[in-house]
Design a protein around this motif. Structure first.
Motif, PDB file in Angstrom:
ATOM      1  N   VAL A  42      19.256  10.740  28.476  1.00  0.00           N
ATOM      2  CA  VAL A  42      20.598  11.401  27.994  1.00  0.00           C
ATOM      3  C   VAL A  42      20.026  12.273  26.934  1.00  0.00           C
ATOM      4  N   ARG A  43      20.614  13.152  26.615  1.00  0.00           N
ATOM      5  CA  ARG A  43      20.437  14.242  25.716  1.00  0.00           C
ATOM      6  C   ARG A  43      21.825  14.659  24.832  1.00  0.00           C
ATOM      7  N   TRP A  44      21.939  15.024  23.648  1.00  0.00           N
ATOM      8  CA  TRP A  44      22.799  15.294  22.575  1.00  0.00           C
ATOM      9  C   TRP A  44      22.821  16.639  22.596  1.00  0.00           C
ATOM     10  N   GLU A  45      23.471  17.828  23.187  1.00  0.00           N
ATOM     11  CA  GLU A  45      23.616  19.204  22.677  1.00  0.00           C
ATOM     12  C   GLU A  45      24.564  19.461  21.620  1.00  0.00           C
ATOM     13  N   HIS A  46      23.918  19.365  20.648  1.00  0.00           N
ATOM     14  CA  HIS A  46      24.577  19.537  19.329  1.00  0.00           C
ATOM     15  C   HIS A  46      24.759  20.975  19.096  1.00  0.00           C
ATOM     16  N   PRO A  47      26.278  21.366  18.707  1.00  0.00           N
ATOM     17  CA  PRO A  47      26.324  22.607  18.465  1.00  0.00           C
ATOM     18  C   PRO A  47      25.675  23.442  17.548  1.00  0.00           C
ATOM     19  N   GLU A  48      25.112  22.901  16.199  1.00  0.00           N
ATOM     20  CA  GLU A  48      24.411  23.479  15.347  1.00  0.00           C
ATOM     21  C   GLU A  48      22.976  23.037  15.494  1.00  0.00           C
ATOM     22  N   LYS A  49      22.768  21.697  15.591  1.00  0.00           N
ATOM     23  CA  LYS A  49      21.295  21.367  15.421  1.00  0.00           C
ATOM     24  C   LYS A  49      20.559  21.478  16.631  1.00  0.00           C
ATOM     25  N   GLY A  50      21.132  21.786  17.905  1.00  0.00           N
ATOM     26  CA  GLY A  50      20.360  21.997  19.292  1.00  0.00           C
ATOM     27  C   GLY A  50      20.252  20.603  19.898  1.00  0.00           C
ATOM     28  N   LEU A  51      18.971  20.612  20.611  1.00  0.00           N
ATOM     29  CA  LEU A  51      18.997  19.388  21.529  1.00  0.00           C
ATOM     30  C   LEU A  51      18.586  18.308  20.540  1.00  0.00           C
ATOM     31  N   ILE A  52      19.351  17.109  20.652  1.00  0.00           N
ATOM     32  CA  ILE A  52      18.900  15.865  19.882  1.00  0.00           C
ATOM     33  C   ILE A  52      18.475  14.901  20.871  1.00  0.00           C
ATOM     34  N   TYR A  53      17.337  14.125  20.868  1.00  0.00           N
ATOM     35  CA  TYR A  53      16.671  13.317  21.917  1.00  0.00           C
ATOM     36  C   TYR A  53      17.264  11.775  21.356  1.00  0.00           C
ATOM     37  N   PRO A  54      17.158  10.926  22.405  1.00  0.00           N
ATOM     38  CA  PRO A  54      17.926   9.691  22.330  1.00  0.00           C
ATOM     39  C   PRO A  54      17.092   8.688  21.517  1.00  0.00           C
ATOM     40  N   ASP A  55      15.935   9.049  21.353  1.00  0.00           N
ATOM     41  CA  ASP A  55      15.117   8.040  20.400  1.00  0.00           C
ATOM     42  C   ASP A  55      15.821   8.035  19.037  1.00  0.00           C
ATOM     43  N   PHE A  56      16.522   9.019  18.549  1.00  0.00           N
ATOM     44  CA  PHE A  56      17.349   9.356  17.212  1.00  0.00           C
ATOM     45  C   PHE A  56      18.806   8.799  17.395  1.00  0.00           C
ATOM     46  N   PHE A  57      19.590   8.890  18.624  1.00  0.00           N
ATOM     47  CA  PHE A  57      20.737   8.717  18.299  1.00  0.00           C
ATOM     48  C   PHE A  57      21.076   7.259  19.205  1.00  0.00           C
ATOM     49  N   ILE A  58      20.365   6.863  19.944  1.00  0.00           N
ATOM     50  CA  ILE A  58      20.458   5.471  20.708  1.00  0.00           C
ATOM     51  C   ILE A  58      20.519   4.403  19.880  1.00  0.00           C
ATOM     52  N   PRO A  59      19.353   4.551  19.038  1.00  0.00           N
ATOM     53  CA  PRO A  59      19.531   3.397  18.008  1.00  0.00           C
ATOM     54  C   PRO A  59      20.862   3.295  16.925  1.00  0.00           C
ATOM     55  N   LEU A  60      21.558   4.503  16.703  1.00  0.00           N
ATOM     56  CA  LEU A  60      22.739   4.552  15.847  1.00  0.00           C
ATOM     57  C   LEU A  60      23.821   4.129  16.687  1.00  0.00           C
ATOM     58  N   ALA A  61      23.811   4.508  18.034  1.00  0.00           N
ATOM     59  CA  ALA A  61      25.085   3.981  19.020  1.00  0.00           C
ATOM     60  C   ALA A  61      25.042   2.568  19.097  1.00  0.00           C
ATOM     61  N   GLU A  62      23.599   2.093  19.036  1.00  0.00           N
ATOM     62  CA  GLU A  62      23.585   0.508  19.230  1.00  0.00           C
ATOM     63  C   GLU A  62      24.058  -0.195  18.104  1.00  0.00           C
ATOM     64  N   ASP A  63      23.610   0.372  16.742  1.00  0.00           N
ATOM     65  CA  ASP A  63      24.121  -0.291  15.656  1.00  0.00           C
ATOM     66  C   ASP A  63      25.775  -0.027  15.209  1.00  0.00           C
ATOM     67  N   THR A  64      26.228   0.801  16.049  1.00  0.00           N
ATOM     68  CA  THR A  64      27.785   1.253  15.682  1.00  0.00           C
ATOM     69  C   THR A  64      28.688   0.630  16.628  1.00  0.00           C
ATOM     70  N   GLY A  65      27.979   0.153  17.839  1.00  0.00           N
ATOM     71  CA  GLY A  65      28.758  -0.374  19.105  1.00  0.00           C
ATOM     72  C   GLY A  65      29.197   0.773  20.047  1.00  0.00           C
TER      73      GLY A  65
END
Ligand code: C2E
Ligand code: CA
Ligand code: CA
Ligand code: CA
Length: 273
Positions: free
Chosen positions: A60-83
């Protein structure tokens, strides 16, 4: 010196605060990203001993409108922590099952994070998605990590049996990096091991990595498991792996992850020729 020390402490406090704030902001943004179709599926090919693409791993990738392509190593842990991982993971599964219907010749592997797999509703939700989409569960593999299976053995075991009955397969991701207790491999309904790319990286020169990979092959053979080597980047790695009987490969040598539609279109074109 005292002043300097205080300044450092203050900067430290401030940076902690900004981190907490930006984390909070990011959580909100990730929530919106899910609703606003900013997440997208990338696929990386998995090839067999003839170099033919037989399947793909979903990344999975996050196509952020300003920050560009964000990789899962960055947002999957956040998604895990927050449910948020529950909703995110369900979205990934649903999109994958829809792709599977349009590409009936390929197998698809989806990463499932621990919190997602531990959710008591996981089996039911996946069953519902399979019903809704009509996708063939025999072409779906779930990639789980060793840590999850060992710390939660009994629950994982039951859940895996239920999913196996639906026709779903299991792969152990990042194999060799976790606890590496071999007894659980024998007891769980696993189909495949994925050798972590850290062991592949320095092949064939590094003789201790070579020995480790050969040992993993022997274990897999004994337990009748498939083995996929991750992170294959060079011809030398490919040839060495072939020479020890490891023929299922994934890595930049064959293709980097790319938007699902692009890879699937290329595969269709190849099959037509
Ligand atoms: P992973 O499951 O170990 O996925 C393999 C990672 O290795 C991917 O990084 C892939 O781009 C990278 N890779 C593949 N071949 C090569 C190679 O030849 N050389 C090198 N240097 N790297 C290679 P990516 O896409 O950034 O994903 C990172 C991790 O994020 C994944 O590691 C997986 O644990 C997690 N992830 C990705 N998508 C999902 C998802 O949908 N759900 C969950 N829960 N986790 C995901
Ligand atoms: Ca994986
Ligand atoms: Ca992996
Ligand atoms: Ca990994």
């Amino acid at each position: 010196a005292k002043e300097a020390g205080r300044g450092t402490w203050r900067r430290f406090q401030m940076s902690m605060q900004t981190q907490a704030e930006s984390r909070f902001a990011l959580e909100g943004e990730l929530r919106k990203a899910l609703d606003n179709q900013q997440l997208s599926l990338y696929l990386q090919p998995k090839t067999n001993g003839d170099g033919v693409i037989y399947g793909a791993e979903v990344l999975v990738r996050w196509e952020h409108p300003e920050k560009g392509l964000i990789y899962p190593d960055f947002f999957i842990p956040l998604a895990e922590d927050t449910g948020l991982i529950i909703a995110l993971g369900e979205w990934v599964l649903k999109e994958t099952l829809l792709l599977m219907q349009d590409n009936p010749q390929l197998t698809f592997a989806v990463n499932i994070s621990p919190r997602e797999f531990r959710n008591t509703d996981f089996v039911n939700r996946l069953r519902r998605l399979l019903d809704e989409t009509g996708a063939d569960p025999k072409r779906l593999t779930l990639e789980l990590t060793e840590g999850l299976l060992i710390t939660d053995f009994t629950k994982s075991y039951k859940r895996m049996l239920n999913l196996q009955q639906l026709g779903i397969s299991f792969s152990i991701d990042d194999f060799g990096t976790g606890y590496s207790s071999l007894s659980y491999l024998k007891r769980l309904p696993i189909n495949e091991l994925k050798i972590d790319r850290s062991f592949v990286k320095n092949l064939p020169q590094d003789s201790s990595d070579a020995l480790l990979v050969e040992t993993m092959m022997a274990v897999a053979k004994h337990l009748e498991l498939l083995v996929v080597a991750e992170g294959v980047e060079t011809k030398e790695q490919q040839e060495y792996l072939y020479s020890i009987g490891c023929t299922l490969h994934q890595g930049y040598y064959y293709g980097k992850p790319e938007p699902a539609k692009l890879l699937l279109a290329r595969i269709k074109e190849q099959q037509a020729n």
